[in-house]
Design a protein around this motif. Structure first.
Motif, PDB file in Angstrom:
ATOM      1  N   ILE A  75      45.789 -19.738 -35.722  1.00  0.00           N
ATOM      2  CA  ILE A  75      45.158 -20.920 -36.395  1.00  0.00           C
ATOM      3  C   ILE A  75      44.359 -21.855 -35.246  1.00  0.00           C
ATOM      4  CG2 ILE A  75      45.469 -22.970 -37.857  1.00  0.00           C
ATOM      5  CD1 ILE A  75      47.450 -21.091 -39.443  1.00  0.00           C
ATOM      6  N   ALA A  76      45.279 -22.235 -34.283  1.00  0.00           N
ATOM      7  CA  ALA A  76      44.995 -23.400 -33.371  1.00  0.00           C
ATOM      8  C   ALA A  76      43.853 -22.882 -32.319  1.00  0.00           C
ATOM      9  CB  ALA A  76      46.309 -24.041 -32.695  1.00  0.00           C
ATOM     10  N   GLY A  77      44.212 -21.375 -32.179  1.00  0.00           N
ATOM     11  CA  GLY A  77      43.338 -20.775 -31.042  1.00  0.00           C
ATOM     12  C   GLY A  77      43.861 -20.849 -29.693  1.00  0.00           C
ATOM     13  N   PRO A  78      42.719 -20.531 -28.860  1.00  0.00           N
ATOM     14  CA  PRO A  78      43.320 -20.467 -27.350  1.00  0.00           C
ATOM     15  C   PRO A  78      44.010 -21.819 -26.748  1.00  0.00           C
ATOM     16  CG  PRO A  78      41.110 -19.589 -27.621  1.00  0.00           C
ATOM     17  CD  PRO A  78      41.362 -20.092 -28.921  1.00  0.00           C
ATOM     18  N   SER A  79      43.352 -23.080 -27.250  1.00  0.00           N
ATOM     19  CA  SER A  79      44.069 -24.136 -26.701  1.00  0.00           C
ATOM     20  C   SER A  79      45.602 -24.384 -27.093  1.00  0.00           C
ATOM     21  CB  SER A  79      43.029 -25.254 -27.219  1.00  0.00           C
ATOM     22  OG  SER A  79      42.910 -25.375 -28.698  1.00  0.00           O
ATOM     23  N   ALA A  80      45.825 -23.741 -28.090  1.00  0.00           N
ATOM     24  CA  ALA A  80      47.147 -24.222 -28.666  1.00  0.00           C
ATOM     25  C   ALA A  80      48.205 -23.758 -27.519  1.00  0.00           C
ATOM     26  CB  ALA A  80      47.560 -22.852 -29.786  1.00  0.00           C
ATOM     27  N   ALA A 159      59.357 -10.724 -15.992  1.00  0.00           N
ATOM     28  CA  ALA A 159      59.186 -10.205 -14.610  1.00  0.00           C
ATOM     29  C   ALA A 159      58.194  -9.134 -14.630  1.00  0.00           C
ATOM     30  CB  ALA A 159      60.599  -9.658 -14.273  1.00  0.00           C
ATOM     31  N   TRP A 160      58.216  -8.222 -15.501  1.00  0.00           N
ATOM     32  CA  TRP A 160      56.920  -7.255 -15.595  1.00  0.00           C
ATOM     33  C   TRP A 160      55.685  -7.675 -15.707  1.00  0.00           C
ATOM     34  CZ3 TRP A 160      55.344  -4.986 -20.885  1.00  0.00           C
ATOM     35  CH2 TRP A 160      54.440  -4.121 -20.816  1.00  0.00           C
ATOM     36  N   ARG A 161      55.344  -9.012 -16.697  1.00  0.00           N
ATOM     37  CA  ARG A 161      54.214  -9.380 -16.588  1.00  0.00           C
ATOM     38  C   ARG A 161      53.840 -10.645 -15.871  1.00  0.00           C
ATOM     39  NH1 ARG A 161      51.322  -5.704 -19.597  1.00  0.00           N
ATOM     40  NH2 ARG A 161      49.899  -7.529 -20.055  1.00  0.00           N
ATOM     41  N   TRP A 162      54.803 -10.874 -14.781  1.00  0.00           N
ATOM     42  CA  TRP A 162      54.639 -12.061 -13.935  1.00  0.00           C
ATOM     43  C   TRP A 162      53.214 -12.410 -13.561  1.00  0.00           C
ATOM     44  CZ3 TRP A 162      57.583 -16.446 -13.205  1.00  0.00           C
ATOM     45  CH2 TRP A 162      57.166 -17.023 -12.173  1.00  0.00           C
ATOM     46  N   ASN A 163      52.736 -11.528 -12.781  1.00  0.00           N
ATOM     47  CA  ASN A 163      51.375 -11.532 -11.904  1.00  0.00           C
ATOM     48  C   ASN A 163      50.411 -11.752 -13.029  1.00  0.00           C
ATOM     49  OD1 ASN A 163      52.510 -11.363  -9.593  1.00  0.00           O
ATOM     50  ND2 ASN A 163      52.195  -9.103  -9.247  1.00  0.00           N
ATOM     51  N   ARG A 164      50.435 -11.044 -13.992  1.00  0.00           N
ATOM     52  CA  ARG A 164      49.224 -11.114 -15.147  1.00  0.00           C
ATOM     53  C   ARG A 164      49.403 -12.422 -15.812  1.00  0.00           C
ATOM     54  NH1 ARG A 164      46.808  -6.579 -17.109  1.00  0.00           N
ATOM     55  NH2 ARG A 164      47.195  -4.721 -15.962  1.00  0.00           N
ATOM     56  N   LEU A 165      50.910 -12.960 -16.122  1.00  0.00           N
ATOM     57  CA  LEU A 165      50.820 -14.306 -17.045  1.00  0.00           C
ATOM     58  C   LEU A 165      50.384 -15.397 -15.946  1.00  0.00           C
ATOM     59  CD1 LEU A 165      54.364 -13.687 -18.322  1.00  0.00           C
ATOM     60  CD2 LEU A 165      52.378 -14.265 -19.677  1.00  0.00           C
ATOM     61  N   LEU A 166      50.787 -15.108 -14.553  1.00  0.00           N
ATOM     62  CA  LEU A 166      50.344 -16.165 -13.700  1.00  0.00           C
ATOM     63  C   LEU A 166      49.016 -16.345 -13.506  1.00  0.00           C
ATOM     64  CD1 LEU A 166      51.869 -18.248 -11.823  1.00  0.00           C
ATOM     65  CD2 LEU A 166      51.782 -16.574  -9.965  1.00  0.00           C
ATOM     66  N   THR A 167      48.205 -15.201 -13.639  1.00  0.00           N
ATOM     67  CA  THR A 167      46.792 -15.232 -13.238  1.00  0.00           C
ATOM     68  C   THR A 167      46.042 -15.876 -14.445  1.00  0.00           C
ATOM     69  OG1 THR A 167      46.788 -13.187 -11.792  1.00  0.00           O
ATOM     70  CG2 THR A 167      44.554 -13.695 -12.987  1.00  0.00           C
ATOM     71  N   ALA A 168      46.482 -15.527 -15.819  1.00  0.00           N
ATOM     72  CA  ALA A 168      45.956 -16.004 -16.795  1.00  0.00           C
ATOM     73  C   ALA A 168      46.324 -17.540 -17.113  1.00  0.00           C
ATOM     74  CB  ALA A 168      46.498 -15.343 -18.130  1.00  0.00           C
ATOM     75  N   ALA A 175      41.250 -14.587 -14.679  1.00  0.00           N
ATOM     76  CA  ALA A 175      42.081 -13.355 -15.169  1.00  0.00           C
ATOM     77  C   ALA A 175      41.017 -12.406 -15.838  1.00  0.00           C
ATOM     78  CB  ALA A 175      42.832 -13.953 -16.380  1.00  0.00           C
ATOM     79  N   ARG A 176      40.188 -12.727 -16.436  1.00  0.00           N
ATOM     80  CA  ARG A 176      39.168 -11.834 -17.280  1.00  0.00           C
ATOM     81  C   ARG A 176      38.461 -10.901 -16.124  1.00  0.00           C
ATOM     82  NH1 ARG A 176      38.232 -16.581 -20.250  1.00  0.00           N
ATOM     83  NH2 ARG A 176      39.168 -16.169 -22.302  1.00  0.00           N
ATOM     84  N   ALA A 177      38.171 -11.631 -15.011  1.00  0.00           N
ATOM     85  CA  ALA A 177      37.376 -11.006 -13.855  1.00  0.00           C
ATOM     86  C   ALA A 177      38.322 -10.016 -13.288  1.00  0.00           C
ATOM     87  CB  ALA A 177      36.987 -11.915 -12.913  1.00  0.00           C
ATOM     88  N   ALA A 178      39.581 -10.197 -13.314  1.00  0.00           N
ATOM     89  CA  ALA A 178      40.650  -9.360 -12.812  1.00  0.00           C
ATOM     90  C   ALA A 178      41.072  -8.179 -13.726  1.00  0.00           C
ATOM     91  CB  ALA A 178      41.900  -9.990 -12.203  1.00  0.00           C
ATOM     92  N   GLY A 179      40.443  -8.188 -14.843  1.00  0.00           N
ATOM     93  CA  GLY A 179      40.966  -7.170 -16.102  1.00  0.00           C
ATOM     94  C   GLY A 179      42.223  -7.756 -16.849  1.00  0.00           C
ATOM     95  N   VAL A 180      42.490  -9.133 -16.711  1.00  0.00           N
ATOM     96  CA  VAL A 180      43.665  -9.550 -17.553  1.00  0.00           C
ATOM     97  C   VAL A 180      43.054  -9.976 -18.728  1.00  0.00           C
ATOM     98  CG1 VAL A 180      45.815 -10.963 -17.627  1.00  0.00           C
ATOM     99  CG2 VAL A 180      45.131  -9.766 -15.258  1.00  0.00           C
ATOM    100  N   PRO A 182      43.900 -13.005 -21.234  1.00  0.00           N
ATOM    101  CA  PRO A 182      44.581 -13.922 -21.460  1.00  0.00           C
ATOM    102  C   PRO A 182      45.197 -14.098 -22.926  1.00  0.00           C
ATOM    103  CG  PRO A 182      42.589 -14.707 -20.357  1.00  0.00           C
ATOM    104  CD  PRO A 182      42.288 -13.381 -21.010  1.00  0.00           C
ATOM    105  N   GLY A 183      44.299 -13.734 -23.955  1.00  0.00           N
ATOM    106  CA  GLY A 183      45.133 -13.878 -25.168  1.00  0.00           C
ATOM    107  C   GLY A 183      46.328 -12.865 -25.307  1.00  0.00           C
ATOM    108  N   ARG A 184      46.220 -11.747 -24.732  1.00  0.00           N
ATOM    109  CA  ARG A 184      47.239 -10.812 -24.518  1.00  0.00           C
ATOM    110  C   ARG A 184      48.664 -11.572 -23.890  1.00  0.00           C
ATOM    111  NH1 ARG A 184      45.859  -5.271 -21.916  1.00  0.00           N
ATOM    112  NH2 ARG A 184      44.588  -5.316 -23.538  1.00  0.00           N
ATOM    113  N   GLU A 185      48.224 -12.227 -22.972  1.00  0.00           N
ATOM    114  CA  GLU A 185      49.258 -12.690 -22.010  1.00  0.00           C
ATOM    115  C   GLU A 185      49.870 -13.842 -22.883  1.00  0.00           C
ATOM    116  OE1 GLU A 185      50.398 -10.951 -19.561  1.00  0.00           O
ATOM    117  OE2 GLU A 185      48.679  -9.573 -20.099  1.00  0.00           O
ATOM    118  N   GLN A 186      48.992 -14.558 -23.664  1.00  0.00           N
ATOM    119  CA  GLN A 186      49.588 -15.461 -24.554  1.00  0.00           C
ATOM    120  C   GLN A 186      50.558 -14.890 -25.531  1.00  0.00           C
ATOM    121  OE1 GLN A 186      47.643 -19.059 -25.733  1.00  0.00           O
ATOM    122  NE2 GLN A 186      47.827 -18.521 -27.922  1.00  0.00           N
ATOM    123  N   LEU A 187      50.298 -13.819 -26.105  1.00  0.00           N
ATOM    124  CA  LEU A 187      51.193 -13.187 -27.102  1.00  0.00           C
ATOM    125  C   LEU A 187      52.311 -12.689 -26.468  1.00  0.00           C
ATOM    126  CD1 LEU A 187      48.690 -10.604 -29.008  1.00  0.00           C
ATOM    127  CD2 LEU A 187      49.649 -12.910 -29.721  1.00  0.00           C
TER     128      LEU A 187
END
Length: 284
Positions: A75-80, A159-168, A175-180, A182-187
């Motif tokens: 509901i709040a969108g990406p800025s949530a 630990a598994w998602r650390w690098n992706r979470l950090l990039t996002a 992150a998108r340029a690196a193939g990550v 951000p919405g998935r990492e927020q989930l």
């Protein structure tokens, strides 16, 4: 050894401190305090659901916290996830509440609805103070297994998602340029938050869960030189706060959960002072 209630309380509080540390770092970096509050406060709705359906409290809390986190994010969108973002206009030109306003409404509304729903469950009237403020000293063997098992899964996920979470977290476009995605990492963070709420509810309660997420991570920030160092420092400070809080509560006969948070707050004040003397921490 596990027959000693104080030993069980120590083991449980250390497990929560270790699980909350890396997750708390992302809560601080992304400014997700209100997001964490909304997810944690939904736990009372989970308690009502569990009592009504006669299922495990942890399962009811997990399902409700997860549903709340996903709903708020949608509901709040990406800025949530950032806890920021001003009011704007929707597609029809109507005024749209700011993200932090929506999160505040969801946070306090979920808590109030949960308290009302619990009171309406027929034949299941009970004191909710343990769910609101925690009851570390009442942790049993089964609770200890759930806490350590759930905590281990949360640590493994982060630990598994650390690098992706950090990039996002650092930059969405990068992150998108690196193939990550951000919405998935927020989930991923939403799932981890829901899991932490489910396993930590009995220890520190709904009103203090977000404090244990934020305070150790915020205390570690002025002294850490890297994101990884901040996560390890947050874990150490969380353990110190847990053990110190239990010791103070035992000596002064004060509520254990709030005392742990109070000790963590004192550590935060100390590291803030040290950070001004030794400006080596991550940029605020």
């Amino acid at each position: 050894m596990l027959d000693d209630f104080l030993v069980r309380a120590v083991l449980a509080s250390v497990a929560i401190a270790l699980a909350a540390a890396p997750l708390g770092c992302f809560v601080v970096w992304r400014r997700m305090a209100y997001f964490g509050d909304a997810t944690a406060h939904a736990a009372i709705l989970g308690v009502a659901l569990a009592l009504a359906l006669s299922i495990s409290i942890s399962l009811g809390v997990l399902l409700t916290a997860l549903a709340m986190g996903l709903g708020v994010a949608a509901i709040a969108g990406p800025s949530a996830g950032l806890g920021i973002g001003g009011a704007g206009l929707d597609a029809r030109g109507a005024a749209r509440p700011a993200a932090d306003t929506l999160l505040g409404v969801f946070s306090h509304g979920a808590l109030a609805l949960g308290l009302v729903a619990t009171a309406l469950v027929p034949g299941r009237q009970r004191d909710l103070s343990a769910f609101l403020f925690g009851d570390i000293l009442a942790v049993g063997r089964a609770d200890l297994a759930v806490i350590w098992g759930g905590g281990a899964l949360i640590i493994a996920l982060i630990a598994w998602r650390w690098n992706r979470l950090l990039t996002a977290t650092l930059h969405g476009d990068l992150a998108r340029a690196a193939g990550v995605d951000p919405g998935r990492e927020q989930l991923v963070l939403v799932v981890a938050l829901a899991g932490l709420v489910a396993v930590a509810l009995k220890l520190v309660g709904v009103l203090l869960i977000t404090a244990m997420l934020i305070i150790p991570a915020a205390a570690a920030r002025p002294l850490a030189r890297s994101p990884e160092a901040m996560a390890f420092m947050a874990a150490a400070l969380g353990c110190i706060a847990s053990l110190g809080g239990l010791a103070v509560a035992f000596m002064l006969d004060t509520p254990a959960g709030p005392t742990v948070v109070a000790v963590a707050t004192l550590l935060f004040a100390l590291t803030q002072a040290l950070g001004r003397i030794l400006p080596t921490g991550l940029a605020r």
